[in-house]
Design an enzyme around this catalytic site. Structure first.
Site, PDB file in Angstrom:
ATOM      1  N   HIS A 121     -16.950  67.433 114.152  1.00  0.00           N
ATOM      2  CA  HIS A 121     -16.181  66.521 113.298  1.00  0.00           C
ATOM      3  C   HIS A 121     -16.142  65.182 114.031  1.00  0.00           C
ATOM      4  O   HIS A 121     -16.174  65.146 115.266  1.00  0.00           O
ATOM      5  CB  HIS A 121     -14.777  67.114 113.121  1.00  0.00           C
ATOM      6  CG  HIS A 121     -13.886  66.329 112.246  1.00  0.00           C
ATOM      7  ND1 HIS A 121     -13.175  65.232 112.692  1.00  0.00           N
ATOM      8  CD2 HIS A 121     -13.556  66.474 110.951  1.00  0.00           C
ATOM      9  CE1 HIS A 121     -12.444  64.752 111.704  1.00  0.00           C
ATOM     10  NE2 HIS A 121     -12.661  65.483 110.639  1.00  0.00           N
ATOM     11  N   ASP A 198     -12.417  72.176 120.397  1.00  0.00           N
ATOM     12  CA  ASP A 198     -11.788  71.783 119.138  1.00  0.00           C
ATOM     13  C   ASP A 198     -11.514  73.068 118.358  1.00  0.00           C
ATOM     14  O   ASP A 198     -12.454  73.703 117.862  1.00  0.00           O
ATOM     15  CB  ASP A 198     -12.747  70.855 118.374  1.00  0.00           C
ATOM     16  CG  ASP A 198     -12.215  70.483 117.003  1.00  0.00           C
ATOM     17  OD1 ASP A 198     -12.807  69.582 116.374  1.00  0.00           O
ATOM     18  OD2 ASP A 198     -11.221  71.093 116.550  1.00  0.00           O
ATOM     19  N   GLN A 201     -10.411  74.435 113.275  1.00  0.00           N
ATOM     20  CA  GLN A 201     -10.819  75.342 112.206  1.00  0.00           C
ATOM     21  C   GLN A 201     -10.886  76.804 112.636  1.00  0.00           C
ATOM     22  O   GLN A 201     -11.230  77.663 111.842  1.00  0.00           O
ATOM     23  CB  GLN A 201     -12.206  74.918 111.658  1.00  0.00           C
ATOM     24  CG  GLN A 201     -12.217  73.557 111.005  1.00  0.00           C
ATOM     25  CD  GLN A 201     -11.385  73.458 109.728  1.00  0.00           C
ATOM     26  OE1 GLN A 201     -10.870  74.444 109.217  1.00  0.00           O
ATOM     27  NE2 GLN A 201     -11.223  72.251 109.233  1.00  0.00           N
ATOM     28  N   LYS A 224      -3.181  72.370 109.520  1.00  0.00           N
ATOM     29  CA  LYS A 224      -4.185  73.365 109.129  1.00  0.00           C
ATOM     30  C   LYS A 224      -3.700  74.781 109.416  1.00  0.00           C
ATOM     31  O   LYS A 224      -4.385  75.755 109.111  1.00  0.00           O
ATOM     32  CB  LYS A 224      -5.478  73.114 109.896  1.00  0.00           C
ATOM     33  CG  LYS A 224      -6.114  71.767 109.579  1.00  0.00           C
ATOM     34  CD  LYS A 224      -7.442  71.641 110.268  1.00  0.00           C
ATOM     35  CE  LYS A 224      -7.962  70.242 110.232  1.00  0.00           C
ATOM     36  NZ  LYS A 224      -8.329  69.742 108.906  1.00  0.00           N
ATOM     37  N   CYS A 364     -16.552  64.326 107.242  1.00  0.00           N
ATOM     38  CA  CYS A 364     -16.454  63.653 108.559  1.00  0.00           C
ATOM     39  C   CYS A 364     -17.427  64.275 109.554  1.00  0.00           C
ATOM     40  O   CYS A 364     -17.089  64.539 110.718  1.00  0.00           O
ATOM     41  CB  CYS A 364     -15.034  63.714 109.105  1.00  0.00           C
ATOM     42  SG  CYS A 364     -13.829  62.980 108.025  1.00  0.00           S
TER      43      CYS A 364
HETATM   44  C1  LIG Z   1     -13.257  70.754 113.195  1.00  0.00           C
HETATM   45  C2  LIG Z   1     -12.257  69.642 112.997  1.00  0.00           C
HETATM   46  N1  LIG Z   1     -11.867  68.903 114.067  1.00  0.00           N
HETATM   47  C3  LIG Z   1     -10.968  67.901 113.940  1.00  0.00           C
HETATM   48  C4  LIG Z   1     -10.430  67.590 112.718  1.00  0.00           C
HETATM   49  C5  LIG Z   1      -9.407  66.469 112.612  1.00  0.00           C
HETATM   50  O1  LIG Z   1      -8.148  67.053 112.343  1.00  0.00           O
HETATM   51  P1  LIG Z   1      -6.921  66.103 111.940  1.00  0.00           P
HETATM   52  O2  LIG Z   1      -7.381  65.354 110.733  1.00  0.00           O
HETATM   53  O3  LIG Z   1      -5.788  67.049 111.657  1.00  0.00           O
HETATM   54  O4  LIG Z   1      -6.678  65.216 113.121  1.00  0.00           O
HETATM   55  C6  LIG Z   1     -10.805  68.313 111.577  1.00  0.00           C
HETATM   56  C7  LIG Z   1     -10.223  67.933 110.238  1.00  0.00           C
HETATM   57  N2  LIG Z   1     -10.822  68.532 109.127  1.00  0.00           N
HETATM   58  C8  LIG Z   1     -11.104  67.718 108.013  1.00  0.00           C
HETATM   59  C9  LIG Z   1      -9.891  67.102 107.337  1.00  0.00           C
HETATM   60  O5  LIG Z   1     -10.145  67.284 105.906  1.00  0.00           O
HETATM   61  N3  LIG Z   1     -11.238  68.172 105.727  1.00  0.00           N
HETATM   62  C10 LIG Z   1     -11.778  68.508 106.934  1.00  0.00           C
HETATM   63  O6  LIG Z   1     -12.659  69.329 107.111  1.00  0.00           O
HETATM   64  C11 LIG Z   1     -11.721  69.362 111.723  1.00  0.00           C
HETATM   65  O7  LIG Z   1     -12.098  70.119 110.669  1.00  0.00           O
END
Ligand SMILES: Cc1ncc(COP(=O)(O)O)c(CN[C@@H]2CONC2=O)c1O
Length: 410
Positions: A121, A198, A201, A224, A364
């Site tokens: 991400h 990280d 997920q 999440k 992202c």
């Molecule tokens: C693997 C991963 N790392 C970091 C983040 C960042 O998390 P925060 O936004 O809470 O700081 C996300 C957000 N996931 C995105 C947010 O919306 N859809 C997604 O898949 C993520 O899926």
């Protein structure tokens, strides 16, 4: 044994559109909140809201008590040695930026290598680009294979004597596949590299034990994990946190301030400048209690079965490509797909007419999209409160897309 948890979630109980119940399948973006969490936050504001750590009066002492109790709960939840290893942040993004800009800039030198995966991400990718550029270091990537998996030979080939930081996601927010973290950590330890995980997920779906994983840092977001937005955790081994510089300077993070200098507080409060998100911490505590009440074994059973059911249904639909070949038990309930001839945004719009909520776009993860050879995907992300009926309604709605778009059906 209980099979349907929707009744615990007010929004899921009450949300309909055009007489159709909400089929919420965007849990990788954020999860819905159980009444237990909503009530905990409501109680905080009704009974013991105050600024923690500062007031010499019962209300502030109570606010401090619940804030620190949430820290203890988070430490216990991920198996940290102590609450001192838990820093509250706004979420995974802030946690990873803190590690990169504090630990990363202090420990990366010219010519060093930072290794991430192509699945990252942006919040676990761009901070490392910045560190590599600032320190004239090399940012390298682990690439997934045609099945969306990180090959073990790729891991052993890319981690070498120049590797100082390995920063990877445990589960991709696009592919949902669980990465071979044991092998990554083993190899990183061989060369003395630090591991940043990280867990945004993964932690909603599987138990995370930082000592068993032997990671140096771990980041996740409360929202999440069925908790409020605005609260997240950075776990860091004490020996790292002790040496790291804070990112935000202000109240509550200092020991002494003179006109030209400042010394900082010991422990995690060094990184928690300013008035903290007590309601978020209270909500996170309640969310962890709720999850522990169900247990990861039950959550895993439901989600693995539902993911496998969804994959089986997906594979029966013509003109649909599902990305990532892992089955339900080595995959968090995240399924990215595309329908031939249909833009993902059109697909999610058509599904929303049936009150089915999925995500479409690049998630992202621009570099991963390019690596996969697509501009965007549709993404379904389920969790334990989803049901087979949700999947059936999803599939029925997907089967209408090509007809709605005037594309041939066979
Ligand atoms: C693997 C991963 N790392 C970091 C983040 C960042 O998390 P925060 O936004 O809470 O700081 C996300 C957000 N996931 C995105 C947010 O919306 N859809 C997604 O898949 C993520 O899926």
């Amino acid at each position: 044994m209980r099979t349907n948890y929707k009744d615990d979630f007010p929004l899921l109980k009450n949300s309909t559109a055009g007489g159709k119940p909400l089929v919420y399948l965007d849990n990788a973006a954020t999860t819905q909140k159980p009444a237990q969490v909503i009530e905990a936050v409501k109680e905080y504001y009704e009974q013991y809201n105050a600024n923690p750590h500062r007031g010499a009066y019962p209300l502030s002492e109570k606010a401090t008590e619940v804030y620190e109790a949430a820290r203890e709960k988070a430490a216990e939840f991920i198996g940290a040695d102590s609450p001192e290893e838990i820093v509250f942040t706004k979420g995974t993004t802030e946690s990873l930026n803190l590690v990169a800009s504090s630990y990363g800039l202090d420990n990366i030198r010219e010519g060093d290598e930072i290794l991430i995966s192509i699945e990252e991400h942006h919040s676990n990718l761009i901070p490392w680009q910045a560190v590599a550029k600032t320190r004239n270091a090399r940012l390298r990537y682990l690439y997934t294979d045609e099945n969306g998996k990180l090959p073990l030979e790729e891991i052993s080939a890319k981690i070498n004597a120049r590797t100082k930081i390995v920063a990877v996601t445990q589960v991709s927010n696009v592919l949902g596949i669980v990465n071979p973290l044991g092998e990554i950590v083993r190899r990183a330890r061989e060369v003395g590299a630090v591991v940043v995980l990280d867990a945004a997920q993964s932690i909603p779906h599987m138990p995370v034990d930082v000592r068993a994983l032997d990671v140096d840092f771990l980041a996740f977001s409360g929202h999440k994990l069925y908790a409020p937005t605005g609260i997240g955790v950075l776990y860091g081994k004490k020996e790292h946190l002790r040496k790291m510089q804070p990112l935000l300077f202000g109240g509550g993070m200092v020991d002494d301030v003179s006109e030209q200098d400042a010394t900082f507080a010991e422990g995690p409060s060094k990184f928690e400048g300013g008035t903290q998100n007590v309601e978020g911490a209270v909500g996170l505590h309640a969310a962890i209690d709720y999850l522990e009440g169900i247990g990861y074994e039950r959550i895993g059973q439901i989600e693995s079965e539902l993911t496998q059911y969804a994959l089986t249904r997906f594979h029966s639909i013509p003109h649909v490509t599902v990305y990532g070949k892992e089955s339900g038990n080595n995959r968090a309930g995240i399924i990215s797909f595309n329908i031939d001839g249909a833009h993902p945004h059109d697909v999610s719009t058509i599904l929303s007419a049936d009150n089915v909520a999925i995500r479409s776009g690049h998630h992202c993860a621009h570099p991963l999209m390019r690596h996969m050879g697509v501009n965007a995907t549709c993404r379904v992300s389920l969790c334990f409160y989803n049901t087979r009926d949700d999947i059936d309604i999803l599939i029925e709605s997907i089967c209408k897309v090509r007809e709605v778009l005037g594309l041939e059906l066979k």
